[in-house]
Design an enzyme around this catalytic site. Structure first.
Site, PDB file in Angstrom:
ATOM      1  N   LYS A 184       0.859  -1.185   0.000  1.00  0.00           N
ATOM      2  CA  LYS A 184       0.000   0.000   0.000  1.00  0.00           C
ATOM      3  C   LYS A 184       0.892   1.231   0.000  1.00  0.00           C
ATOM      4  O   LYS A 184       1.668   1.451   0.923  1.00  0.00           O
ATOM      5  CB  LYS A 184      -0.939   0.047   1.203  1.00  0.00           C
ATOM      6  CG  LYS A 184      -1.994   1.142   0.983  1.00  0.00           C
ATOM      7  CD  LYS A 184      -2.596   1.710   2.235  1.00  0.00           C
ATOM      8  CE  LYS A 184      -1.734   2.716   2.932  1.00  0.00           C
ATOM      9  NZ  LYS A 184      -1.636   4.031   2.243  1.00  0.00           N
ATOM     10  N   SER A 238       5.398   6.730  10.726  1.00  0.00           N
ATOM     11  CA  SER A 238       5.497   7.392  12.025  1.00  0.00           C
ATOM     12  C   SER A 238       5.345   6.405  13.185  1.00  0.00           C
ATOM     13  O   SER A 238       4.804   5.311  13.016  1.00  0.00           O
ATOM     14  CB  SER A 238       4.410   8.463  12.123  1.00  0.00           C
ATOM     15  OG  SER A 238       3.143   7.853  11.964  1.00  0.00           O
ATOM     16  N   GLU A 260       9.960   0.413  10.712  1.00  0.00           N
ATOM     17  CA  GLU A 260      11.007   1.433  10.572  1.00  0.00           C
ATOM     18  C   GLU A 260      10.325   2.761  10.872  1.00  0.00           C
ATOM     19  O   GLU A 260       9.493   3.222  10.097  1.00  0.00           O
ATOM     20  CB  GLU A 260      11.557   1.475   9.137  1.00  0.00           C
ATOM     21  CG  GLU A 260      12.173   0.191   8.656  1.00  0.00           C
ATOM     22  CD  GLU A 260      13.572  -0.047   9.185  1.00  0.00           C
ATOM     23  OE1 GLU A 260      14.058   0.750  10.021  1.00  0.00           O
ATOM     24  OE2 GLU A 260      14.171  -1.044   8.765  1.00  0.00           O
ATOM     25  N   CYS A 295      13.909  10.010   7.862  1.00  0.00           N
ATOM     26  CA  CYS A 295      13.803   9.425   9.200  1.00  0.00           C
ATOM     27  C   CYS A 295      15.143   9.460   9.926  1.00  0.00           C
ATOM     28  O   CYS A 295      15.194   9.598  11.131  1.00  0.00           O
ATOM     29  CB  CYS A 295      13.300   8.001   9.090  1.00  0.00           C
ATOM     30  SG  CYS A 295      14.206   7.081   7.862  1.00  0.00           S
ATOM     31  N   GLU A 393      10.535  14.587  16.676  1.00  0.00           N
ATOM     32  CA  GLU A 393      10.919  14.564  15.272  1.00  0.00           C
ATOM     33  C   GLU A 393      10.106  15.612  14.510  1.00  0.00           C
ATOM     34  O   GLU A 393       8.875  15.595  14.555  1.00  0.00           O
ATOM     35  CB  GLU A 393      10.654  13.175  14.682  1.00  0.00           C
ATOM     36  CG  GLU A 393      11.049  13.089  13.231  1.00  0.00           C
ATOM     37  CD  GLU A 393      10.775  11.720  12.630  1.00  0.00           C
ATOM     38  OE1 GLU A 393       9.645  11.235  12.743  1.00  0.00           O
ATOM     39  OE2 GLU A 393      11.709  11.145  12.054  1.00  0.00           O
TER      40      GLU A 393
HETATM   41  P1  NAD Z   1       2.592   7.834   8.430  1.00  0.00           P
HETATM   42  O1  NAD Z   1       2.897   6.952   9.559  1.00  0.00           O
HETATM   43  O2  NAD Z   1       1.543   8.837   8.581  1.00  0.00           O
HETATM   44  O3  NAD Z   1       2.161   6.976   7.165  1.00  0.00           O
HETATM   45  C1  NAD Z   1       2.928   5.911   6.687  1.00  0.00           C
HETATM   46  C2  NAD Z   1       2.032   4.945   5.959  1.00  0.00           C
HETATM   47  O4  NAD Z   1       1.102   4.379   6.879  1.00  0.00           O
HETATM   48  C3  NAD Z   1       1.186   5.566   4.855  1.00  0.00           C
HETATM   49  O5  NAD Z   1       1.115   4.675   3.766  1.00  0.00           O
HETATM   50  C4  NAD Z   1      -0.182   5.700   5.516  1.00  0.00           C
HETATM   51  O6  NAD Z   1      -1.226   5.679   4.594  1.00  0.00           O
HETATM   52  C5  NAD Z   1      -0.214   4.477   6.388  1.00  0.00           C
HETATM   53  N1  NAD Z   1      -1.143   4.554   7.519  1.00  0.00           N
HETATM   54  C6  NAD Z   1      -1.586   5.655   8.183  1.00  0.00           C
HETATM   55  N2  NAD Z   1      -2.439   5.305   9.170  1.00  0.00           N
HETATM   56  C7  NAD Z   1      -2.547   3.953   9.140  1.00  0.00           C
HETATM   57  C8  NAD Z   1      -3.244   2.997   9.923  1.00  0.00           C
HETATM   58  N3  NAD Z   1      -4.042   3.360  10.943  1.00  0.00           N
HETATM   59  N4  NAD Z   1      -3.107   1.693   9.626  1.00  0.00           N
HETATM   60  C9  NAD Z   1      -2.302   1.294   8.624  1.00  0.00           C
HETATM   61  N5  NAD Z   1      -1.604   2.151   7.844  1.00  0.00           N
HETATM   62  C10 NAD Z   1      -1.725   3.469   8.100  1.00  0.00           C
HETATM   63  O7  NAD Z   1       3.972   8.456   8.035  1.00  0.00           O
HETATM   64  P2  NAD Z   1       4.324   9.445   6.836  1.00  0.00           P
HETATM   65  O8  NAD Z   1       3.798  10.780   7.172  1.00  0.00           O
HETATM   66  O9  NAD Z   1       3.933   8.843   5.528  1.00  0.00           O
HETATM   67  O10 NAD Z   1       5.910   9.399   6.892  1.00  0.00           O
HETATM   68  C11 NAD Z   1       6.635  10.150   7.818  1.00  0.00           C
HETATM   69  C12 NAD Z   1       7.091   9.298   8.977  1.00  0.00           C
HETATM   70  O11 NAD Z   1       7.746   8.117   8.522  1.00  0.00           O
HETATM   71  C13 NAD Z   1       8.096   9.990   9.861  1.00  0.00           C
HETATM   72  O12 NAD Z   1       7.750   9.831  11.202  1.00  0.00           O
HETATM   73  C14 NAD Z   1       9.412   9.270   9.568  1.00  0.00           C
HETATM   74  O13 NAD Z   1      10.333   9.278  10.582  1.00  0.00           O
HETATM   75  C15 NAD Z   1       8.981   7.922   9.202  1.00  0.00           C
HETATM   76  N6  NAD Z   1       9.933   7.277   8.294  1.00  0.00           N
HETATM   77  C16 NAD Z   1      10.741   6.303   8.781  1.00  0.00           C
HETATM   78  C17 NAD Z   1      11.654   5.677   7.952  1.00  0.00           C
HETATM   79  C18 NAD Z   1      12.545   4.588   8.461  1.00  0.00           C
HETATM   80  O14 NAD Z   1      13.109   3.876   7.664  1.00  0.00           O
HETATM   81  N7  NAD Z   1      12.688   4.417   9.744  1.00  0.00           N
HETATM   82  C19 NAD Z   1      11.731   6.035   6.619  1.00  0.00           C
HETATM   83  C20 NAD Z   1      10.886   7.028   6.150  1.00  0.00           C
HETATM   84  C21 NAD Z   1       9.978   7.631   7.005  1.00  0.00           C
END
Ligand code: NAD
Ligand code: MN
Length: 493
Positions: A184, A238, A260, A295, A393
């Site tokens: 997804k 996140s 991650e 991240c 963050e």
């Molecule tokens: P997010 O957590 O809002 O969304 C990530 C994904 O999860 C999206 O595809 C979203 O649609 C999905 N999602 C949202 N709510 C959900 C739920 N209830 N159930 C299942 N899936 C759901 O994060 P974002 O805004 O897309 O990305 C930013 C965050 O990602 C930052 O906190 C960053 O640190 C983290 N990040 C971490 C890494 C890593 O490798 N550690 C890499 C990139 C980003």
């Protein structure tokens, strides 16, 4: 190329099918999502949004493909298909990079680097198809051996900051080990993944092996995380959503989970650095690349007191030299933030920092440019350990610079965080480099550099930055389960 031209090119040349890619076909979802070009704030196109019904169809397709042949496919066959896919990614590098830039806002040069990475990751993991060896163990007269078997249907839920790279971090290890997958994408950046989906079909993968769906997190993501036939979720995003996914797994089939998550990575500059300019170069790259939306961003810089003033001066000069603007422009260093909402969130941290008494040393303002979500690279000084801008963050181009006295002092400050994704150390003293690297609570430590992430080196977090490792041979453990077979050799000779 300006934004209007690139938009026209998108319509004429890229011909991205905006359906949900299930069973090698593009199909309709429940409704649609508009995806926006963050450099202009304008809608690029609409894609399908999967509801729980389509998630179910995708998981069933992956389940059928797993049992219908992919699980037992020969390693050579899997590797050949993966190399073919890598060839197609390389053929279409420009289309994929343009789509990524249009949808995400990252400078085109960086998007091109991301696409090349995608083919490198596919080829690297293709090499493991025929190297998934178990062990032979003599257990008290019984012959035991282990087999590394695929888990089954994997789900991948990915973010928007490195859309296609995050996709391949999950797809490549999943399929080389004989799993099938449902990805997804982020609702913010679906386009490169859909273009990639067409390449999956062209490469000749059987229907259902790789499925790519677009949709909202709380609907499509949640259904995938709760699906009883989805055996594993690999998630990047996140911390809060990571928690929700663990909970969904616990409440459904106890699917395996890798996460991650976020970071607040320290970057430590000792006064014995051989070349301060290099430390400045890497520090700036470590926080301001990808508009700070990383991240592993080195968002807390600690500089030893003797060189603090000089560092800040040089850092400021380099940061000011970087152009913020249109990501298709070759001279741009920093593109827009991903969305209006995200930009507002970052700006709210700038207010918080000021209210908490920190000095906004540089930047801090929105940049009005063509309706896009641009902002100035921002540097805070005079920060204290308990300030929110030190602890949370921000996921944008905002860095805090602090002073430290000695090694003991800086290790304590650096580890004073709930996160543990990455850290950097700059020093010319090898003993110090190793001592500090050992003491840092982080999954990646970079010495005299920042942000080096490669397919053959593990990546993942300590503490609340995650569970499990991606990339490298270590990643395979998260996509396989070990079976121990014991054979009674007690024959009466
Ligand atoms: P997010 O957590 O809002 O969304 C990530 C994904 O999860 C999206 O595809 C979203 O649609 C999905 N999602 C949202 N709510 C959900 C739920 N209830 N159930 C299942 N899936 C759901 O994060 P974002 O805004 O897309 O990305 C930013 C965050 O990602 C930052 O906190 C960053 O640190 C983290 N990040 C971490 C890494 C890593 O490798 N550690 C890499 C990139 C980003
Ligand atoms: Mn977009």
């Amino acid at each position: 190329m300006n934004m209007t031209t690139s938009f026209a090119l998108f319509l004429y040349f890229y011909l991205v099918n905006t359906g949900l890619f299930i069973n090698n076909e593009f199909v309709a979802g429940n409704n649609t999502i508009e995806t926006i070009n963050p450099a202009t704030g304008k809608v690029i196109t609409s894609v399908q949004a999967a509801g729980s019904q389509q998630v179910n169809t995708a998981v069933e397709a992956a389940h059928k493909a797993f049992h219908g042949g992919w699980k037992t496919s020969t390693p050579r066959n899997r590797a050949r298909l993966m190399h073919k896919l890598a060839d197609l990614v390389e053929r279409d590098v420009n289309d994929l990079a343009h789509l990524e830039t249009l949808d995400n806002g990252k400078p085109l040069r960086n998007a091109q680097r991301d696409i090349i990475d995608v083919s490198n990751y596919i080829r690297y993991f293709a090499g493991f198809c025929d190297k998934l060896h178990g062990k032979v163990i003599d257990t008290q007269g019984k012959l035991s051996y282990t087999v590394h078997e695929p888990i089954g249907v994997c789900g991948a839920i990915i973010p928007w900051n490195f859309p296609i790279v995050m996709l391949i971090w999950k797809v490549a290890p999943a399929i080389c080990t004989g799993n099938t997958i449902v990805v997804k994408t982020s609702e913010m950046t679906p386009l490169s993944a859909l273009k990639f989906a067409a390449l999956v079909k062209e490469a000749g993968f059987a229907p259902g092996v790789i499925n790519i769906i677009t949709g909202y997190g709380h609907i499509a993501g949640d259904s995938l995380a709760r699906h009883m036939k989805c055996d594993k979720i690999a998630f990047t995003g996140s911390v809060n959503v990571g928690r929700a996914i663990m909970k969904a797994a616990a409440e459904s089939n106890l699917k395996k989970i890798t996460l991650e998550l976020g970071g607040k990575s320290p970057n430590i500059i000792f006064d014995d650095v051989e070349n301060l300019d290099e430390a400045v170069f890497w520090s700036r790259f470590g926080i301001f690349y990808n508009a700070g939306q990383m991240c592993f961003a080195g968002s807390r810089i600690y500089v030893q007191e003797g060189i603090y003033d000089e560092f800040v001066k040089k850092f400021e000069k380099l940061v000011l030299s970087g152009k913020v603007g249109c990501p298709f422009d070759k001279s741009t260093f920093q593109g827009p933030q991903i969305s209006e909402t995200h930009l507002n969130r970052i700006m709210s941290y700038i207010d918080i920092g000021k209210k908490e008494g920190a000095t906004c040393h540089l930047g801090g303002k929105r940049v009005n440019n063509n309706g896009g979500y641009f902002m100035e690279p921002t540097v805070f000084t005079d920060v204290k350990p308990d300030m929110r801008i030190m602890r949370e963050e921000i996921f944008g181009p905002v860095v805090v610079i602090c002073k430290f006295k000695d090694t003991k002092d800086v290790i304590k400050q650096a580890n004073d965080t709930i996160f543990g994704l990455a850290a950097s150390v700059f020093t010319s003293n090898i003993t110090r480099a190793v001592t500090v690297s050992n003491a840092l609570e982080a999954g990646s430590v970079w010495v005299n550099c920042t942000s080096i992430v490669t397919e053959n080196s593990p990546f993942g977090g300590y503490k609340q930055s995650g569970i499990g490792r991606e990339n490298s041979e270590y990643a395979l453990a998260n996509y396989t389960q070990i079976k121990a077979v014991k054979i009674n050799l007690n024959s009466k000779l």
